[in-house]
Design a protein around this motif. Sequence first.
Motif, PDB file in Angstrom:
ATOM      1  N   ASP A   1     -11.314  -6.145  -3.554  1.00  0.00           N
ATOM      2  CA  ASP A   1      -9.893  -6.231  -3.222  1.00  0.00           C
ATOM      3  C   ASP A   1      -9.157  -4.959  -3.626  1.00  0.00           C
ATOM      4  N   HIS A   2      -9.541  -4.379  -4.755  1.00  0.00           N
ATOM      5  CA  HIS A   2      -8.929  -3.118  -5.168  1.00  0.00           C
ATOM      6  C   HIS A   2      -9.138  -2.057  -4.085  1.00  0.00           C
ATOM      7  N   ALA A   3     -10.318  -2.027  -3.514  1.00  0.00           N
ATOM      8  CA  ALA A   3     -10.602  -1.066  -2.453  1.00  0.00           C
ATOM      9  C   ALA A   3      -9.855  -1.421  -1.165  1.00  0.00           C
ATOM     10  N   TYR A   4      -9.749  -2.711  -0.858  1.00  0.00           N
ATOM     11  CA  TYR A   4      -9.168  -3.165   0.409  1.00  0.00           C
ATOM     12  C   TYR A   4      -7.652  -3.009   0.432  1.00  0.00           C
ATOM     13  N   PHE A   5      -6.993  -3.305  -0.678  1.00  0.00           N
ATOM     14  CA  PHE A   5      -5.533  -3.268  -0.731  1.00  0.00           C
ATOM     15  C   PHE A   5      -4.992  -1.983  -1.371  1.00  0.00           C
ATOM     16  N   GLY A   6      -5.855  -1.178  -1.941  1.00  0.00           N
ATOM     17  CA  GLY A   6      -5.420   0.005  -2.667  1.00  0.00           C
ATOM     18  C   GLY A   6      -5.116   1.186  -1.767  1.00  0.00           C
ATOM     19  N   PRO A   7      -4.665   2.274  -2.360  1.00  0.00           N
ATOM     20  CA  PRO A   7      -4.189   3.428  -1.585  1.00  0.00           C
ATOM     21  C   PRO A   7      -5.269   4.181  -0.839  1.00  0.00           C
ATOM     22  N   ASP A   8      -6.528   3.989  -1.184  1.00  0.00           N
ATOM     23  CA  ASP A   8      -7.588   4.758  -0.520  1.00  0.00           C
ATOM     24  C   ASP A   8      -7.707   4.420   0.965  1.00  0.00           C
ATOM     25  N   ARG A   9      -7.214   3.240   1.381  1.00  0.00           N
ATOM     26  CA  ARG A   9      -7.287   2.877   2.802  1.00  0.00           C
ATOM     27  C   ARG A   9      -6.090   3.401   3.598  1.00  0.00           C
ATOM     28  N   GLY A  10      -5.151   4.023   2.906  1.00  0.00           N
ATOM     29  CA  GLY A  10      -4.037   4.670   3.592  1.00  0.00           C
ATOM     30  C   GLY A  10      -3.256   3.727   4.475  1.00  0.00           C
ATOM     31  N   ASP A  11      -3.048   4.126   5.733  1.00  0.00           N
ATOM     32  CA  ASP A  11      -2.210   3.363   6.649  1.00  0.00           C
ATOM     33  C   ASP A  11      -2.847   2.058   7.103  1.00  0.00           C
ATOM     34  N   ALA A  12      -4.105   1.817   6.749  1.00  0.00           N
ATOM     35  CA  ALA A  12      -4.743   0.558   7.117  1.00  0.00           C
ATOM     36  C   ALA A  12      -4.211  -0.615   6.303  1.00  0.00           C
ATOM     37  N   VAL A  13      -3.518  -0.331   5.196  1.00  0.00           N
ATOM     38  CA  VAL A  13      -2.968  -1.380   4.339  1.00  0.00           C
ATOM     39  C   VAL A  13      -1.579  -1.749   4.843  1.00  0.00           C
ATOM     40  N   ARG A  14      -1.334  -3.048   5.046  1.00  0.00           N
ATOM     41  CA  ARG A  14      -0.012  -3.514   5.445  1.00  0.00           C
ATOM     42  C   ARG A  14       1.034  -3.132   4.412  1.00  0.00           C
ATOM     43  N   GLU A  15       2.261  -2.920   4.856  1.00  0.00           N
ATOM     44  CA  GLU A  15       3.302  -2.459   3.953  1.00  0.00           C
ATOM     45  C   GLU A  15       3.583  -3.467   2.841  1.00  0.00           C
ATOM     46  N   ASP A  16       3.585  -4.755   3.153  1.00  0.00           N
ATOM     47  CA  ASP A  16       3.847  -5.738   2.105  1.00  0.00           C
ATOM     48  C   ASP A  16       2.738  -5.733   1.057  1.00  0.00           C
ATOM     49  N   HIS A  17       1.490  -5.561   1.485  1.00  0.00           N
ATOM     50  CA  HIS A  17       0.394  -5.477   0.528  1.00  0.00           C
ATOM     51  C   HIS A  17       0.467  -4.182  -0.286  1.00  0.00           C
ATOM     52  N   ARG A  18       0.938  -3.128   0.352  1.00  0.00           N
ATOM     53  CA  ARG A  18       1.090  -1.866  -0.358  1.00  0.00           C
ATOM     54  C   ARG A  18       2.101  -2.012  -1.501  1.00  0.00           C
ATOM     55  N   MET A  19       3.193  -2.735  -1.240  1.00  0.00           N
ATOM     56  CA  MET A  19       4.214  -2.939  -2.263  1.00  0.00           C
ATOM     57  C   MET A  19       3.682  -3.797  -3.404  1.00  0.00           C
ATOM     58  N   ILE A  20       2.921  -4.849  -3.063  1.00  0.00           N
ATOM     59  CA  ILE A  20       2.333  -5.716  -4.090  1.00  0.00           C
ATOM     60  C   ILE A  20       1.401  -4.918  -4.991  1.00  0.00           C
ATOM     61  N   PHE A  21       0.558  -4.115  -4.378  1.00  0.00           N
ATOM     62  CA  PHE A  21      -0.376  -3.313  -5.164  1.00  0.00           C
ATOM     63  C   PHE A  21       0.385  -2.357  -6.076  1.00  0.00           C
ATOM     64  N   ALA A  22       1.447  -1.739  -5.559  1.00  0.00           N
ATOM     65  CA  ALA A  22       2.173  -0.728  -6.323  1.00  0.00           C
ATOM     66  C   ALA A  22       2.858  -1.316  -7.555  1.00  0.00           C
TER      67      ALA A  22
END
Length: 309
Positions: free
Chosen positions: A165-186
Amino acid sequence: MEEQAVEGRAVGGWTAEGPLALGDVGVSRVVELRSPFLPAGTFVPGAPEDVWHANEDWLAPDFWDPGSGRVVATVQTWVLRSEGKVVLVDTGVGNGRERPGSPHFEHLDTDFLDRLAAVGVRPEDVDVVVNTHLHGDHVGWNTRDVDGDWVPTFPNARYLVPAADHAYFGPDRGDAVREDHRMIFADSVAPVVRSGQAVLWEGAHRIDGNLVLESAPGHTPGSSVLRLDSGGERAVFVGDLLHTPVQILEPGCSSCLCEDPRQAAESRIRVLGRAADERELVVPAHFGGSGAAEVRRAGGKFEISRWAA
């Protein structure tokens, strides 16, 4: 249950429940939110409509509201005391979050930490935090806002984070991560990584002699279950493998929030099968009524044999 499932908010009257003793492990339930959520047909789209009505006598009102047709669910944390340590299983939504895609999760202001204190746990008492996966209603209280910065809520804890999940939702996937998930991770994951408190694990991870994490992918790539085995008592904390008891009756039916519904169903059937065969108490993340049940095989499916007190 991911944050976008919520359509209502209800916190009054739900505090701590328990404790339950499973062998040498104490278990308490601390509820952050309880509410009717999505309509049943939307939440679990593959479940036949008639299964809800055929089981209305026990699904209503705690698990399903037949008037609105919505699934009743909770956002909650399980507090375990094992081998002298305090272990939290999932950490809810959290306060003060920017969640533009999920208005009912945005800028919450609940007394969750007071509820945690009601079962005798202060933030500094927590030794281990388990995030069964990295959806927003399972990681929120990982952190809290201190003078405009998100910092770990539990300063002495190891945070066990599924590496997938760290790999899937984290910044390494760049634009592939949905914006809401990006905010949660941050706001809820990255701060505990930066603090050095996160442990990224894969496959299986033993916490102590009573508790072990195991991968159960599908809802998210890193979704996991926590197995408890102590003094002849067994339980499995299944996270979001189950959102409603109907998925015990119809285990092939995944929620609309699963990243890979087919894989989630495979994990669900496997975990429920072991629970039935080994008499593990099944403890989901979101059941609105009784938080745990024993299951048994019923042909190619399963049924509930007993609810936990």
